[in-house]
Design an enzyme around this catalytic site. Structure first.
Site, PDB file in Angstrom:
ATOM      1  N   GLY A  54       0.856  -1.184   0.000  1.00 41.64           N
ATOM      2  CA  GLY A  54       0.000   0.000   0.000  1.00 41.64           C
ATOM      3  C   GLY A  54       0.891   1.232   0.000  1.00 41.64           C
ATOM      4  O   GLY A  54       2.026   1.184   0.478  1.00 41.64           O
ATOM      5  N   GLY A 108       0.576  -5.065   0.468  1.00 43.46           N
ATOM      6  CA  GLY A 108      -0.597  -4.976  -0.402  1.00 43.46           C
ATOM      7  C   GLY A 108      -0.403  -5.665  -1.746  1.00 43.46           C
ATOM      8  O   GLY A 108      -1.382  -6.093  -2.371  1.00 43.46           O
ATOM      9  N   GLU A 165       5.472  -5.826   7.590  1.00 44.65           N
ATOM     10  CA  GLU A 165       4.698  -4.882   8.413  1.00 44.65           C
ATOM     11  C   GLU A 165       5.152  -4.767   9.865  1.00 44.65           C
ATOM     12  O   GLU A 165       5.021  -3.708  10.467  1.00 44.65           O
ATOM     13  CB  GLU A 165       3.201  -5.252   8.377  1.00 44.65           C
ATOM     14  CG  GLU A 165       2.511  -4.975   7.049  1.00 44.65           C
ATOM     15  CD  GLU A 165       2.673  -6.105   6.053  1.00 44.65           C
ATOM     16  OE1 GLU A 165       3.415  -7.070   6.334  1.00 44.65           O
ATOM     17  OE2 GLU A 165       2.038  -6.016   4.986  1.00 44.65           O
ATOM     18  N   ASP A 187      -1.534  -7.714   7.086  1.00 46.70           N
ATOM     19  CA  ASP A 187      -2.982  -7.522   6.871  1.00 46.70           C
ATOM     20  C   ASP A 187      -3.355  -8.066   5.488  1.00 46.70           C
ATOM     21  O   ASP A 187      -2.892  -9.131   5.125  1.00 46.70           O
ATOM     22  CB  ASP A 187      -3.341  -6.034   7.077  1.00 46.70           C
ATOM     23  CG  ASP A 187      -2.572  -5.127   6.130  1.00 46.70           C
ATOM     24  OD1 ASP A 187      -1.567  -5.580   5.553  1.00 46.70           O
ATOM     25  OD2 ASP A 187      -2.971  -3.970   5.940  1.00 46.70           O
TER      26      ASP A 187
HETATM   27  C1  LIG Z   1      12.630  -2.879  -0.141  1.00 43.77           C
HETATM   28  C2  LIG Z   1      11.901  -1.851  -1.017  1.00 43.77           C
HETATM   29  C3  LIG Z   1      10.612  -2.475  -1.563  1.00 43.77           C
HETATM   30  C4  LIG Z   1      12.804  -1.510  -2.233  1.00 43.77           C
HETATM   31  O1  LIG Z   1      13.956  -0.816  -1.773  1.00 43.77           O
HETATM   32  P1  LIG Z   1      14.865  -0.039  -2.818  1.00 43.77           P
HETATM   33  O2  LIG Z   1      15.208  -0.939  -3.958  1.00 43.77           O
HETATM   34  O3  LIG Z   1      16.007   0.557  -2.039  1.00 43.77           O
HETATM   35  O4  LIG Z   1      13.955   1.135  -3.430  1.00 43.77           O
HETATM   36  P2  LIG Z   1      13.445   2.440  -2.660  1.00 43.77           P
HETATM   37  O5  LIG Z   1      13.215   2.185  -1.232  1.00 43.77           O
HETATM   38  O6  LIG Z   1      14.378   3.581  -3.023  1.00 43.77           O
HETATM   39  O7  LIG Z   1      12.023   2.661  -3.347  1.00 43.77           O
HETATM   40  C5  LIG Z   1      11.854   3.352  -4.600  1.00 43.77           C
HETATM   41  C6  LIG Z   1      10.749   4.364  -4.415  1.00 43.77           C
HETATM   42  O8  LIG Z   1       9.522   3.676  -4.163  1.00 43.77           O
HETATM   43  C7  LIG Z   1       8.925   4.213  -2.985  1.00 43.77           C
HETATM   44  N1  LIG Z   1       8.160   3.171  -2.295  1.00 43.77           N
HETATM   45  C8  LIG Z   1       8.540   1.945  -2.124  1.00 43.77           C
HETATM   46  N2  LIG Z   1       7.576   1.237  -1.391  1.00 43.77           N
HETATM   47  C9  LIG Z   1       6.637   2.171  -1.180  1.00 43.77           C
HETATM   48  C10 LIG Z   1       5.390   2.104  -0.486  1.00 43.77           C
HETATM   49  N3  LIG Z   1       4.910   0.928   0.090  1.00 43.77           N
HETATM   50  N4  LIG Z   1       4.636   3.205  -0.427  1.00 43.77           N
HETATM   51  C11 LIG Z   1       5.019   4.331  -0.981  1.00 43.77           C
HETATM   52  N5  LIG Z   1       6.225   4.452  -1.658  1.00 43.77           N
HETATM   53  C12 LIG Z   1       7.004   3.400  -1.756  1.00 43.77           C
HETATM   54  C13 LIG Z   1      10.110   4.643  -2.145  1.00 43.77           C
HETATM   55  O9  LIG Z   1       9.692   5.592  -1.151  1.00 43.77           O
HETATM   56  C14 LIG Z   1      10.998   5.257  -3.203  1.00 43.77           C
HETATM   57  O10 LIG Z   1      10.503   6.554  -3.521  1.00 43.77           O
HETATM   58  P3  LIG Z   1      11.501   7.799  -3.691  1.00 43.77           P
HETATM   59  O11 LIG Z   1      12.223   7.917  -2.375  1.00 43.77           O
HETATM   60  O12 LIG Z   1      10.584   8.947  -3.992  1.00 43.77           O
HETATM   61  O13 LIG Z   1      12.406   7.417  -4.821  1.00 43.77           O
HETATM   62  C15 LIG Z   1      11.616  -0.583  -0.211  1.00 43.77           C
HETATM   63  O14 LIG Z   1      11.109   0.429  -1.077  1.00 43.77           O
HETATM   64  C16 LIG Z   1      10.627  -0.788   0.888  1.00 43.77           C
HETATM   65  O15 LIG Z   1      10.969  -1.348   1.933  1.00 43.77           O
HETATM   66  N6  LIG Z   1       9.361  -0.356   0.664  1.00 43.77           N
HETATM   67  C17 LIG Z   1       8.304  -0.482   1.659  1.00 43.77           C
HETATM   68  C18 LIG Z   1       7.814  -1.904   1.615  1.00 43.77           C
HETATM   69  C19 LIG Z   1       6.742  -2.108   2.640  1.00 43.77           C
HETATM   70  O16 LIG Z   1       6.956  -1.948   3.829  1.00 43.77           O
HETATM   71  N7  LIG Z   1       5.566  -2.506   2.130  1.00 43.77           N
HETATM   72  C20 LIG Z   1       4.417  -2.846   2.954  1.00 43.77           C
HETATM   73  C21 LIG Z   1       3.983  -1.613   3.613  1.00 43.77           C
HETATM   74  S1  LIG Z   1       2.620  -1.746   4.652  1.00 43.77           S
HETATM   75  C22 LIG Z   1       1.298  -1.595   3.604  1.00 43.77           C
HETATM   76  O17 LIG Z   1       1.258  -2.207   2.571  1.00 43.77           O
HETATM   77  C23 LIG Z   1       0.214  -0.688   4.006  1.00 43.77           C
HETATM   78  C24 LIG Z   1       0.412   0.611   3.952  1.00 43.77           C
HETATM   79  C25 LIG Z   1      -0.631   1.553   4.174  1.00 43.77           C
HETATM   80  C26 LIG Z   1      -1.187   2.210   3.099  1.00 43.77           C
HETATM   81  C27 LIG Z   1      -2.158   3.151   3.261  1.00 43.77           C
HETATM   82  C28 LIG Z   1      -2.604   3.476   4.532  1.00 43.77           C
HETATM   83  O18 LIG Z   1      -3.593   4.415   4.693  1.00 43.77           O
HETATM   84  C29 LIG Z   1      -2.034   2.829   5.632  1.00 43.77           C
HETATM   85  C30 LIG Z   1      -1.043   1.901   5.442  1.00 43.77           C
END
Ligand SMILES: CC(C)(COP(=O)(O)OP(=O)(O)OC[C@H]1O[C@@H](n2cnc3c(N)ncnc32)[C@H](O)[C@@H]1OP(=O)(O)O)[C@@H](O)C(=O)NCCC(=O)NCCSC(=O)/C=C/c1ccc(O)cc1
Length: 387
Positions: free
Chosen positions: A77, A126, A149, A157
């Site tokens: 999400g 999500g 989470e 969830d």
């Molecule tokens: C391991 C990842 C997937 C990849 O890492 P990476 O390869 O180093 O890439 P980045 O972390 O740089 O991610 C690229 C871009 O995508 C964005 N992004 C990457 N996951 C996300 C993301 N779930 N959201 C919103 N931007 C993101 C991230 O912020 C970043 O944006 P930016 O800094 O603008 O370049 C990393 O991004 C990460 O840990 N993401 C979060 C994963 C996560 O915890 N997912 C489950 C979350 S809990 C859930 O689903 C519910 C949430 C929720 C939703 C709505 C509500 O009202 C309440 C709750």
């Protein structure tokens, strides 16, 4: 030849966020927010719901394919907007997001036509909800699956208490509590994926699916089988450690799980056990306790009951009266990125059973109501349980 279509939708951007390809009886939905790793916004979820419901009614549509643009299928999400809402004290907007998302999960879990999700990249939170409840899940060598989470002050969830509790033995408790990452071979081995197709063969698979003129799951399965391979499950894989996982993650409480892991580590020092212990120690203690209870209850419940219960739980988390760990987790991991959340309560032993119990009760608010799932009629047998 594929054509891009635009079904009726109010907001133009919804069409850009979920692209649609039409091929005879197959419809391919492409999550299209690659820079944000296809994190699901409210508009995307609304658009997916609209498309799923329309295709269910449309006799010309027999198969749905769901995939992501770029290196992710979907990283969960979209958490960026919710933090602003909660800080403004507007927890109901977060709750609204979850209600919409969980109803979509339920529609997918009870869908009357087969869905093939192509999981060629990151699948988290999500993203798992949009795929695992569907009939076919195709992993590749690029798949990275996690339910992260508990590190964010939330809990698994999107109906995860249903599908995690149905993984072999106590593997679901391990995946849900630690947030461990699984590769495509591990996803296939534990049943989160139904097939493994090397990414080089995906375009051929998709071409074959575009020609399908049947909703018979046996037909679809045999088409995917043609491109499938048996991947190598690495020796260090958690799935090769089901015996230790069972000995530890079958315990009644999180404290007992940790003690069991620590005893294993003393008997036979091992990098995998240390990493597992560290993941649990870094996670929110409240999240761990409510997650364990949720997965345990999920073992005895249907997918609908799991989603209704999880909705109660998530509303408590959003409301922040019982704990503010979700806000703190978002701060530490997504905003300040110091990766050092200060959980409150900070230790497992400070969280009593009655504190956990409150997450499973109705929200004390006149305007609040339990999640209302839509009635789903005339379901064929295969539409009910996919795992
Ligand atoms: C391991 C990842 C997937 C990849 O890492 P990476 O390869 O180093 O890439 P980045 O972390 O740089 O991610 C690229 C871009 O995508 C964005 N992004 C990457 N996951 C996300 C993301 N779930 N959201 C919103 N931007 C993101 C991230 O912020 C970043 O944006 P930016 O800094 O603008 O370049 C990393 O991004 C990460 O840990 N993401 C979060 C994963 C996560 O915890 N997912 C489950 C979350 S809990 C859930 O689903 C519910 C949430 C929720 C939703 C709505 C509500 O009202 C309440 C709750």
């Amino acid at each position: 030849m594929a054509s891009l279509t635009s079904a009726s939708a109010k907001v133009k951007t919804q069409h850009e966020l979920v692209l649609v390809e039409e091929n005879l009886s197959a419809r391919t939905l492409i999550l299209n927010r690659p820079k944000q790793l296809n994190a699901l916004s409210y508009q995307m979820i609304s658009r997916l719901m609209e498309l799923f419901l329309a295709y269910e009614e449309d006799p010309n549509v027999k198969l749905l394919v769901l995939k992501g643009n770029g290196r992710a299928f979907c990283a969960g999400g979209d958490v960026s907007a919710v933090v602003l809402d909660i800080r403004k004290g507007n927890w109901r907007l977060g709750a609204q997001f979850f209600a919409k998302e969980f109803i979509l999960n339920y529609v997918i879990a009870t869908y009357t036509k087969p869905q093939v999700s192509i999981l060629n990249g990151i699948v988290m939170g999500g993203g798992a909800g949009a795929s695992v409840h569907g009939r076919f899940r195709v992993a590749t060598e690029n798949s990275v699956f996690a339910m992260p989470e508990t590190a964010l002050g939330l809990f698994p969830d999107i109906g995860a208490s249903y599908f995690l509790s149905r993984l072999p033995r106590f593997f679901g408790e391990y995946v849900g509590l630690t947030g461990a990452r699984l590769d495509g071979a591990e996803m296939l081995a534990c049943g989160l994926a139904t097939h493994f197709v090397p990414s080089a063969k995906l375009s051929l698979l998709e071409e074959a699916l575009h020609k399908v003129d049947s909703s018979d799951p046996a037909n679809i399965s045999s088409i995917i089988d043609e491109y499938s391979e048996q991947p190598y499950l690495k020796e260090q894989s958690a799935y090769q450690r089901l015996d230790i996982i069972d000995r530890c993650f079958s315990r009644r409480t999180v404290e007992e799980i940790l003690s069991a892991l620590e005893r294993e580590a003393m008997n036979k020092p091992d990098a995998w056990i240390s990493t597992t212990i560290q993941s649990l120690k870094k996670a929110s203690p409240t999240s761990l306790k409510i997650s364990l209870r949720s997965i345990r209850e999920g073992r005895l419940q249907g997918v609908g009951q799991c989603l209704v219960r999880e909705y109660r739980m998530v509303c408590h988390v959003m409301q922040g009266k019982l704990s503010k760990d979700f806000l703190e987790g978002c701060r530490a991991i997504l905003i300040d990125k110091d990766k050092n959340p200060k959980w409150d309560p900070p230790k497992l032993e400070f969280i009593s059973n009655s504190m956990v119990e409150q997450y499973f009760s109705k929200i004390d608010d006149e305007e609040w109501e339990d999640l209302q799932l839509p009635a789903r009629f005339h379901l064929p047998g295969y539409a009910a349980a996919k795992l």
